[in-house]
Scaffold this motif. Structure first.
Motif, PDB file in Angstrom:
ATOM      1  N   THR A   3       0.830  -1.208   0.000  1.00  5.50           N
ATOM      2  CA  THR A   3       0.000   0.000   0.000  1.00  5.50           C
ATOM      3  C   THR A   3       0.859   1.250   0.000  1.00  5.50           C
ATOM      4  O   THR A   3       0.343   2.343   0.146  1.00  5.50           O
ATOM      5  CB  THR A   3      -0.942   0.017   1.220  1.00  5.50           C
ATOM      6  OG1 THR A   3      -0.150  -0.031   2.410  1.00  5.50           O
ATOM      7  CG2 THR A   3      -1.907  -1.149   1.173  1.00  5.50           C
ATOM      8  N   ARG A   5       2.858   4.361  -1.309  1.00  5.80           N
ATOM      9  CA  ARG A   5       2.656   5.276  -2.441  1.00  5.80           C
ATOM     10  C   ARG A   5       3.828   6.247  -2.452  1.00  5.80           C
ATOM     11  O   ARG A   5       3.733   7.364  -1.952  1.00  5.80           O
ATOM     12  CB  ARG A   5       1.324   6.005  -2.254  1.00  5.80           C
ATOM     13  CG  ARG A   5       0.883   6.836  -3.412  1.00  5.80           C
ATOM     14  CD  ARG A   5       0.125   5.975  -4.399  1.00  5.80           C
ATOM     15  NE  ARG A   5      -0.425   6.829  -5.451  1.00  5.80           N
ATOM     16  CZ  ARG A   5      -1.387   6.454  -6.236  1.00  5.80           C
ATOM     17  NH1 ARG A   5      -1.927   5.278  -6.103  1.00  5.80           N
ATOM     18  NH2 ARG A   5      -1.816   7.248  -7.170  1.00  5.80           N
ATOM     19  N   GLY A  33     -11.491   6.894  -9.767  1.00  2.00           N
ATOM     20  CA  GLY A  33     -11.016   5.688  -9.098  1.00  2.00           C
ATOM     21  C   GLY A  33      -9.519   5.658  -8.950  1.00  2.00           C
ATOM     22  O   GLY A  33      -8.992   5.330  -7.880  1.00  2.00           O
ATOM     23  N   GLN A  34      -8.814   6.009 -10.015  1.00  2.00           N
ATOM     24  CA  GLN A  34      -7.351   6.041  -9.975  1.00  2.00           C
ATOM     25  C   GLN A  34      -6.865   7.103  -9.000  1.00  2.00           C
ATOM     26  O   GLN A  34      -5.985   6.851  -8.189  1.00  2.00           O
ATOM     27  CB  GLN A  34      -6.787   6.311 -11.372  1.00  2.00           C
ATOM     28  CG  GLN A  34      -5.271   6.394 -11.407  1.00  2.00           C
ATOM     29  CD  GLN A  34      -4.722   6.721 -12.790  1.00  2.00           C
ATOM     30  OE1 GLN A  34      -5.294   6.357 -13.803  1.00  2.00           O
ATOM     31  NE2 GLN A  34      -3.615   7.429 -12.817  1.00  2.00           N
ATOM     32  N   SER A  36      -8.345   8.388  -6.428  1.00  2.00           N
ATOM     33  CA  SER A  36      -8.685   8.083  -5.034  1.00  2.00           C
ATOM     34  C   SER A  36      -7.668   7.167  -4.372  1.00  2.00           C
ATOM     35  O   SER A  36      -7.540   7.174  -3.140  1.00  2.00           O
ATOM     36  CB  SER A  36     -10.073   7.466  -4.956  1.00  2.00           C
ATOM     37  OG  SER A  36     -10.066   6.127  -5.411  1.00  2.00           O
ATOM     38  N   LEU A  37      -6.923   6.400  -5.139  1.00  2.00           N
ATOM     39  CA  LEU A  37      -5.949   5.465  -4.572  1.00  2.00           C
ATOM     40  C   LEU A  37      -4.764   6.163  -3.915  1.00  2.00           C
ATOM     41  O   LEU A  37      -3.997   5.529  -3.193  1.00  2.00           O
ATOM     42  CB  LEU A  37      -5.462   4.497  -5.649  1.00  2.00           C
ATOM     43  CG  LEU A  37      -6.542   3.593  -6.246  1.00  2.00           C
ATOM     44  CD1 LEU A  37      -5.959   2.734  -7.357  1.00  2.00           C
ATOM     45  CD2 LEU A  37      -7.209   2.753  -5.167  1.00  2.00           C
ATOM     46  N   TYR A  39      -5.140   8.369  -1.650  1.00  2.00           N
ATOM     47  CA  TYR A  39      -5.668   8.828  -0.361  1.00  2.00           C
ATOM     48  C   TYR A  39      -5.977   7.639   0.545  1.00  2.00           C
ATOM     49  O   TYR A  39      -6.327   6.560   0.062  1.00  2.00           O
ATOM     50  CB  TYR A  39      -6.932   9.672  -0.592  1.00  2.00           C
ATOM     51  CG  TYR A  39      -6.657  10.844  -1.484  1.00  2.00           C
ATOM     52  CD1 TYR A  39      -6.153  12.029  -0.968  1.00  2.00           C
ATOM     53  CD2 TYR A  39      -6.831  10.742  -2.858  1.00  2.00           C
ATOM     54  CE1 TYR A  39      -5.853  13.092  -1.801  1.00  2.00           C
ATOM     55  CE2 TYR A  39      -6.525  11.802  -3.699  1.00  2.00           C
ATOM     56  CZ  TYR A  39      -6.031  12.975  -3.163  1.00  2.00           C
ATOM     57  OH  TYR A  39      -5.716  14.018  -3.994  1.00  2.00           O
ATOM     58  N   THR A  40      -5.890   7.844   1.857  1.00  2.00           N
ATOM     59  CA  THR A  40      -6.233   6.794   2.802  1.00  2.00           C
ATOM     60  C   THR A  40      -7.727   6.483   2.710  1.00  2.00           C
ATOM     61  O   THR A  40      -8.508   7.318   2.232  1.00  2.00           O
ATOM     62  CB  THR A  40      -5.893   7.204   4.248  1.00  2.00           C
ATOM     63  OG1 THR A  40      -6.661   8.357   4.611  1.00  2.00           O
ATOM     64  CG2 THR A  40      -4.407   7.485   4.422  1.00  2.00           C
ATOM     65  N   GLN A  41      -8.100   5.301   3.161  1.00  2.00           N
ATOM     66  CA  GLN A  41      -9.518   4.907   3.148  1.00  2.00           C
ATOM     67  C   GLN A  41     -10.379   5.894   3.923  1.00  2.00           C
ATOM     68  O   GLN A  41     -11.528   6.123   3.578  1.00  2.00           O
ATOM     69  CB  GLN A  41      -9.694   3.508   3.752  1.00  2.00           C
ATOM     70  CG  GLN A  41      -9.237   2.389   2.859  1.00  2.00           C
ATOM     71  CD  GLN A  41     -10.165   2.157   1.675  1.00  2.00           C
ATOM     72  OE1 GLN A  41     -11.270   2.676   1.580  1.00  2.00           O
ATOM     73  NE2 GLN A  41      -9.691   1.365   0.727  1.00  2.00           N
ATOM     74  N   ARG A  55     -12.598   7.395   1.085  1.00  2.00           N
ATOM     75  CA  ARG A  55     -12.258   7.183  -0.318  1.00  2.00           C
ATOM     76  C   ARG A  55     -13.488   7.090  -1.216  1.00  2.00           C
ATOM     77  O   ARG A  55     -13.494   7.632  -2.331  1.00  2.00           O
ATOM     78  CB  ARG A  55     -11.388   5.938  -0.459  1.00  2.00           C
ATOM     79  CG  ARG A  55     -10.687   5.870  -1.790  1.00  2.00           C
ATOM     80  CD  ARG A  55      -9.791   4.677  -1.901  1.00  2.00           C
ATOM     81  NE  ARG A  55      -8.527   4.882  -1.222  1.00  2.00           N
ATOM     82  CZ  ARG A  55      -7.688   3.903  -0.922  1.00  2.00           C
ATOM     83  NH1 ARG A  55      -7.978   2.655  -1.220  1.00  2.00           N
ATOM     84  NH2 ARG A  55      -6.548   4.163  -0.318  1.00  2.00           N
ATOM     85  N   LEU A 117       0.326   7.660   1.559  1.00  6.28           N
ATOM     86  CA  LEU A 117      -1.053   8.002   1.229  1.00  6.28           C
ATOM     87  C   LEU A 117      -1.450   9.282   1.959  1.00  6.28           C
ATOM     88  O   LEU A 117      -1.062   9.499   3.115  1.00  6.28           O
ATOM     89  CB  LEU A 117      -2.009   6.872   1.623  1.00  6.28           C
ATOM     90  CG  LEU A 117      -1.868   5.567   0.839  1.00  6.28           C
ATOM     91  CD1 LEU A 117      -2.825   4.519   1.395  1.00  6.28           C
ATOM     92  CD2 LEU A 117      -2.106   5.774  -0.640  1.00  6.28           C
TER      93      LEU A 117
END
Length: 157
Positions: A3, A5, A33-34, A36-37, A39-41, A55, A117
């Motif tokens: 996870t 980044r 969608g891309q 948002s990855l 950023y943390t949940q 997210r 993230l």
């Protein structure tokens, strides 16, 4: 699957610049969608006067944004950084569904987890109506800004 980044905090000037450019390139895809990855949940945003949590809310927000802000093109520039925070200034151009063009100017404050993230994003943004002939961001749509395209400082924005 990792996870992480990269680049990861603690940031140096070089890695902060890399992080800003990666964010710019991601947003220029206009793919919620891309994007948002990065950023943390449970990421927390303030975007103008809107508060966004998580997210899935980020995806919904960006989908709505890019359905309204057409022909979107963005440039970000590093303003300042610390170990796990980055401040940027940015400008983007878009038109609405009536072909009215705008250049939005703003500042963002970001805070990152150790894995790179983003957990917090605060954005202040102002829109300036422009005519189509005043546009400055003219690279291919949904693509990164070309390496030889001037940045905000060079454009005096």
């Amino acid at each position: 699957m990792s996870t992480d980044r990269p680049p990861l905090p603690p940031f140096t000037q070089q890695t902060a610049i890399q992080k800003v450019r990666a964010a710019e390139d991601g947003w220029n895809t206009c793919d919620p969608g891309q994007v948002s990855l990065a950023y943390t949940q449970d990421s927390v945003w303030r975007n103008r006067a809107e508060f966004i949590h998580g997210r899935s809310a980020i995806v919904a927000f960006l989908t709505r944004k890019w359905n309204q802000e057409l022909e979107y093109r963005l440039i970000k520039e590093l303003w300042a950084f610390t170990e796990d925070r980055i401040a940027v200034r940015f400008a983007y151009e878009y038109h609405d569904d009536s072909a009215n063009w705008f250049r939005a100017y703003g500042n963002e404050n970001w805070e990152f987890e150790a894995n790179g993230l983003m957990r917090v994003r605060y954005a202040s943004i102002n829109d300036l109506p422009i005519t189509a002939d005043k546009r400055l961001f003219r690279w291919d749509r949904n693509a990164p800004r070309p390496a030889d395209h001037p940045g905000l400082t060079e454009l005096r924005l």
